[in-house]
Enzyme design. Structure first.
Site, PDB file in Angstrom:
ATOM      1  N   GLY A  48       0.812   5.195   3.389  1.00 60.69           N
ATOM      2  CA  GLY A  48       1.014   5.929   2.146  1.00 60.69           C
ATOM      3  C   GLY A  48      -0.265   5.627   1.472  1.00 60.69           C
ATOM      4  O   GLY A  48      -1.208   4.901   1.821  1.00 60.69           O
ATOM      5  N   GLN A  53      -6.011   4.337  -5.624  1.00 63.22           N
ATOM      6  CA  GLN A  53      -6.804   3.681  -4.768  1.00 63.22           C
ATOM      7  C   GLN A  53      -8.013   4.550  -4.415  1.00 63.22           C
ATOM      8  O   GLN A  53      -9.012   4.070  -3.853  1.00 63.22           O
ATOM      9  CB  GLN A  53      -6.024   3.725  -3.406  1.00 63.22           C
ATOM     10  N   CYS A  94      -2.127  -3.215   2.774  1.00 64.81           N
ATOM     11  CA  CYS A  94      -2.536  -2.414   1.715  1.00 64.81           C
ATOM     12  C   CYS A  94      -3.980  -1.952   2.160  1.00 64.81           C
ATOM     13  O   CYS A  94      -4.882  -2.735   2.459  1.00 64.81           O
ATOM     14  CB  CYS A  94      -2.473  -3.000   0.211  1.00 64.81           C
ATOM     15  N   LEU A  95      -4.469  -0.639   2.230  1.00 63.56           N
ATOM     16  CA  LEU A  95      -5.536  -0.335   2.642  1.00 63.56           C
ATOM     17  C   LEU A  95      -6.502  -0.767   1.406  1.00 63.56           C
ATOM     18  O   LEU A  95      -7.837  -0.849   1.746  1.00 63.56           O
ATOM     19  CB  LEU A  95      -5.661   1.528   2.459  1.00 63.56           C
ATOM     20  N   HIS A 136       5.692   0.130  -3.132  1.00 63.03           N
ATOM     21  CA  HIS A 136       4.309  -0.359  -3.030  1.00 63.03           C
ATOM     22  C   HIS A 136       3.529   0.572  -3.972  1.00 63.03           C
ATOM     23  O   HIS A 136       2.582   0.263  -4.365  1.00 63.03           O
ATOM     24  CB  HIS A 136       4.032  -0.628  -1.512  1.00 63.03           C
ATOM     25  N   GLU A 137       3.572   1.855  -3.379  1.00 66.43           N
ATOM     26  CA  GLU A 137       2.745   2.946  -3.884  1.00 66.43           C
ATOM     27  C   GLU A 137       2.994   3.235  -5.621  1.00 66.43           C
ATOM     28  O   GLU A 137       2.079   3.361  -6.424  1.00 66.43           O
ATOM     29  CB  GLU A 137       2.862   4.484  -3.294  1.00 66.43           C
ATOM     30  N   HIS A 140       0.985   0.853  -7.393  1.00 68.37           N
ATOM     31  CA  HIS A 140      -0.353   1.178  -7.477  1.00 68.37           C
ATOM     32  C   HIS A 140      -0.704   2.125  -8.681  1.00 68.37           C
ATOM     33  O   HIS A 140      -1.642   1.698  -9.729  1.00 68.37           O
ATOM     34  CB  HIS A 140      -0.913   1.941  -6.318  1.00 68.37           C
TER      35      HIS A 140
HETATM   36  O1  GNR Z   1      -0.237   1.312   5.251  1.00 68.02           O
HETATM   37  C1  GNR Z   1       0.341   0.753   4.677  1.00 68.02           C
HETATM   38  N1  GNR Z   1       1.452   0.101   5.213  1.00 68.02           N
HETATM   39  C2  GNR Z   1       2.432  -0.588   4.375  1.00 68.02           C
HETATM   40  C3  GNR Z   1       3.402  -1.418   4.958  1.00 68.02           C
HETATM   41  C4  GNR Z   1       4.440  -2.012   4.489  1.00 68.02           C
HETATM   42  C5  GNR Z   1       4.483  -1.522   3.078  1.00 68.02           C
HETATM   43  C6  GNR Z   1       3.658  -0.794   2.466  1.00 68.02           C
HETATM   44  C7  GNR Z   1       2.685  -0.203   2.987  1.00 68.02           C
HETATM   45  S1  GNR Z   1       1.563   0.905   2.249  1.00 68.02           S
HETATM   46  C8  GNR Z   1       0.191   0.595   3.172  1.00 68.02           C
HETATM   47  C9  GNR Z   1      -0.779   1.861   2.739  1.00 68.02           C
HETATM   48  C10 GNR Z   1      -1.229   1.447   1.251  1.00 68.02           C
HETATM   49  O2  GNR Z   1      -2.009   0.737   0.924  1.00 68.02           O
HETATM   50  N2  GNR Z   1      -0.801   2.090   0.527  1.00 68.02           N
HETATM   51  O3  GNR Z   1      -1.066   1.760  -0.957  1.00 68.02           O
HETATM   52 NI    NI Z   2      -1.442  -0.104  -1.215  1.00 65.79          NI
END
Ligand code: GNR
Ligand code: NI
Length: 170
Positions: A48, A53, A94-95, A136-137, A140
Site C-alpha cells: 500500500g 508518503q 511501513c515504507l 494503516h493507509e 497516513h
Molecule cells: O508494505 C506495507 N506492508 C504492510 C504490512 C502490514 C500492514 C500494513 C502494511 S502497509 C506497508 C506499506 C506502507 O507503508 N503503506 O503506507
Molecule cells: Ni505506511
C-alpha cells in the site's frame, strides 16, 4: 511513469492532514499521480502507499495485497467502519519507516467506502491483511504513522535509528 520519493519518519510532512478530492480534481494529472504511486509501491515493494508518503496531501491511496500483484485498488476520500468490535494484532511495516516492524492492533473486519480513480463510489467489506492495510493507509492521510501506537521508548529508539541512517545517506 516515474518513481516518487518516499518521505521517511520522523519527517514532519508525514504529519500533514490530507485534503479530500473534489470533482474538479479528477484530471489527467491525477491519473498520472496514481500511476506513479503504483509504480513506486510495486518497486519498493509494498502492499500500500498513501499520497501523504509521497508529499501529496490529498486523500488518495493505492493498495495491492495480492501475491500476484495484479489486484490494484485506488481509494479516494476513503472512510471505513468496523463490522464488529473484534481487533487483532498483526506485524506491520511501513515504507516510511524502513526496516522496522511491530505488532499493531486493528479491526479484523471493516466496510470501506471510497471513490475509485474515476470518481465512482465503491463500497466493499474486507478482513485480514487488506483490512489492516486500509486502516494503516487511512492513518497516513490523517498524519498518523504506525509507530505512534508504540511506547514512547520504542518511538524514541526508531527515531534515533532512522535519523542516523538518514544522516549517513545524505
Ligand atoms: O508494505 C506495507 N506492508 C504492510 C504490512 C502490514 C500492514 C500494513 C502494511 S502497509 C506497508 C506499506 C506502507 O507503508 N503503506 O503506507
Ligand atoms: Ni505506511
Amino acid at each position: 511513469m516515474s518513481l516518487l520519493n518516499i518521505l521517511e519518519y520522523p519527517d514532519p510532512r508525514l504529519r500533514t492532514k490530507a485534503e479530500p478530492l473534489s470533482e474538479v480534481d479528477f484530471t489527467p494529472e491525477l491519473q498520472q499521480q496514481i500511476d506513479d504511486m503504483f509504480e513506486t509501491m510495486y518497486e519498493a515493494p509494498g502492499i500500500g502507499l498513501a499520497a501523504t508518503q509521497v508529499d501529496f496531501h490529498k486523500q488518495l491511496l493505492v493498495i495491492d495485497v495480492s501475491e500476484s500483484k495484479d489486484q490494484p485498488r485506488v481509494l479516494i476520500n476513503p472512510t471505513f467502519t468496523p463490522l464488529e468490535e473484534a481487533c487483532e494484532l498483526m506485524q506491520e511495516g511501513c515504507l516510511s519507516v524502513p526496516e522496522y516492524y511491530a505488532d499493531v492492533e486493528r479491526y479484523v473486519r471493516i466496510r470501506v467506502n471510497a471513490l475509485d480513480r474515476h470518481g465512482k463510489p465503491q463500497e466493499f467489506e474486507c478482513e485480514g491483511l487488506l483490512a489492516h492495510c486500509v486502516q494503516h493507509e487511512c492513518d497516513h492521510l490523517k498524519g498518523i504513522v504506525f509507530v505512534d501506537y508504540l511506547s514512547r521508548l520504542k518511538q524514541e529508539r526508531v527515531k534515533k535509528k532512522l535519523l542516523k541512517q538518514q544522516r549517513q545517506k545524505a
